[in-house]
Scaffold this active site. Sequence first.
Site, PDB file in Angstrom:
ATOM      1  N   ASP A 162       0.812  -1.227   0.000  1.00  0.00           N
ATOM      2  CA  ASP A 162       0.000   0.000   0.000  1.00  0.00           C
ATOM      3  C   ASP A 162       0.838   1.266   0.000  1.00  0.00           C
ATOM      4  OD1 ASP A 162      -2.667  -0.722   0.037  1.00  0.00           O
ATOM      5  OD2 ASP A 162      -2.674  -1.102   2.185  1.00  0.00           O
ATOM      6  N   CYS A 163       2.049   1.137   0.438  1.00  0.00           N
ATOM      7  CA  CYS A 163       2.865   2.330   0.664  1.00  0.00           C
ATOM      8  C   CYS A 163       3.848   2.608  -0.463  1.00  0.00           C
ATOM      9  CB  CYS A 163       3.596   2.208   1.993  1.00  0.00           C
ATOM     10  SG  CYS A 163       2.436   2.052   3.347  1.00  0.00           S
TER      11      CYS A 163
END
Length: 811
Positions: free
Chosen positions: A483-484
Amino acid sequence: MKYGHFDDENREYVITNPKTPYPWINYLGNEDFFSLTSNTGGGYTFYKDAKFRRLTRYRYNNVPVDNGGKYFYIKDGDTVWSPSWKPAQTALDSYECRHGMSYTKFKGSKDGIVTEVLQFIPLGFWGEIQQVTVKNTSSETKKIKLFSFVEWCLWNAEDDMTNYQRNLNTGEVEIEDSVLYHKTEFKERRNHYAFYSVNQAIDGFDTDRESFMGMYNGFDAPEAVLNGQPTNSVAHGWSPIGSHYIEIELQPGQEKQFVFMLGYVELEEENKWESKAVINKNPAKEMIAKYDSVQKVQVAFDELKEYWDQLLGKIQIDSGEDKLDRMVNIWNQYQCMVTFNMSRSASFFESGIGRGMGFRDSNQDLIGFVHQIPERARERIIDIASTQFEDGSCYHQYQPLTKKGNATVGGDFNDDPLWLILSTTEYIKETGDFSLLDELVPFDNDMSKAKPHFEHLKASFYHVVNNLGSHNLPLIGRADWNDCLNLNCFSKDPNESFQTTGNKKDGKAESLMIAGLFVVYGKEFVNLCLQIGKQEEASKAQGHIDQMIAAVKEDGWDGDWYLRAYDYYGNKVGSQENEEGKIFIESQGWCSMAGIGMEEGMVEKSLNAVKKHLDCDYGIVLNSPAFSKYYIEYGEISTYPAGYKENGGIFCHNNPWIMIGETLLGRGDQAYEYYTKIAPSFLEDISELHKVEPYVYCQMIAGKEAVKPGEAKNSWLSGTASWNFYTITQYILGVKPTYNGLLINPCIPKAWDGFKIKRVFRGVTYHIEVKNPVHVCKGVKELFVNGEKMNGNIVPVLSTNKEHTVLVVLG
Ligand code: GLC
Ligand code: GLC
């Protein structure tokens, strides 16, 4: 240092020192109604949705930690104490907290009084039982005072902790006999209330927090308890609580038992009221009557135990290593069921108001519980697939109450669609139920757009094919599994979320992780097509997979390992050329699992590089070197200090991908070593460093570049649970469901003499014994089913109502 010990026979973790480094929690409830409970009595209760239907208050991030709970106080002379140590925090003569399968037991003693509290939620019930046993072990008659305590949450947990101008005026209660009712907002749009009861007459109560606590006292020293006298307060407007007061006299050796219940009631609009402004209490009374004696409670508690016997009984191993056995037989399976129920919503680290059900998370969670509850897994797959769009893309999250996609979070995480192929194929292999593929499942929750579920898988597959970048590798979108890693985001504004804002419309970044994922689940798609006679579909798909493999070999290899990505500008991410973030775990895991370049030695080189650059004492870090500054072209990953979370932390969720890769190479010692580095039961002795529960996996352990490597955070709700269970049972112990039977293909440490595993598969029980006479890691030499030698290493699907023995000889 340890704070307790495992009791494997009772399937409990027994905490004997209440001052654990973090609250060590447990979950009660299995269907609609849930509680979290810490080892010192902290926690809260909710119905279905931890944000919108929270019954009791919990104070996240408080000082000190873990405030708010289901509390009991005992006043014995001038001494006030709690059987769970907190809230009173008076030193006890003895303390024990047993976290078991969906129940928790506290046992505290002080000055000859022993108090036990058993908390659990009966199956199918919307109420929590707290059975309190008070015993006088002294030689004198004792007169003690018992106070119970819960603080009501005003239903919407977020509003409850922000909207004080309103909330300090809305609280409402009713009191009848021994039952304290919480009815805030019932007179308007709510048709639900909560209640807190006890199965006998009380000597007083409080329902208003200020009256009970006193303005300046904390949970440790409520004024009413210190005074030994409740105020019989009735909350009007603000801060409703529920506290019963009972005077108890005990002869030497005598004990008394009380059944408290914290319940939830929903009513039809027409039946809400008994009379003007008086709520209809009948459903609550029926619930209370159901468990108004310790005998009735015992029956429900036995049922709960049977429920767990049955769930856990489907896979049981005997490896000769207790730490491994207790993970596989008890705690890892239990955690997988908790992630099924909670997704990422409510834990000590997840506030229950932030995240809905993740598309990718829920699909991955499924591989940890599909053998336990196949019917519910099927329903879950349909719920998830219903939020997909026709082009295969999907909402990143959906809300459990509505089952609709979450528009504020949106979509465009380009790994998301592929996980649906994982969950669906694992479900069919476990159950043999191909009918799921024909089930009509809507797109975007719109039944007019429904198509057979198979079409969802096809849409998932082609979403990747239709979204390739300039290197013919998959476009990453907002992010892939990580997600990052926000390669198209370019965020400068600290007030915006990396996950939801600022993506460049022509997002050009490409992901090698999705490339590997596509090859793995693309092959699964092909295999599935072949199973159902779709030859043409299969060969067309195979063509796309071959092209992807070629693209990875062409542009995805850095010499010693797989690249991680191409960024928006077409620059390499995860390459020798980079100053930081030279190598990442995700693409090594997925491209290895996909076997890309196996013949050319790429898989072996990649996994050797993982060992060299990413492995450390506490597990495999996500990337190395970690980022020391903010890279606008990489996004959130570079916001974390080095060694934490996605920036060089040991993100336990992805370690199993490397373990699986190792098993494909046949390196059983290495695979198992990685397993033991992060498996919580193996970390029990370093609990003071590890900090979180030694019985469940956590999402993240601080990596080698952190200030304190080995310190863990975010236990319980993580894909780590399902991936580790899947890896240890299917790749290391190597018992893997396939469409046609159980594939037996262990990859274990050489030193092992073998192991035993009981596996219930499609209703049939197999008692499998694996022998390793010449001490190899891998390779099935002979396989016997009921004494008969088989060709190959698949145990065919056999008739039901039977127990079968399987003997496997490695060599
Ligand atoms: C969190 C998310 C998961 C994501 C992972 C890596 O665990 O729940 O969806 O894949 O972080 O960023
Ligand atoms: C944060 C976390 C990440 C998680 C995401 C979910 O970015 O670091 O692990 O997946 O939030 O929104």
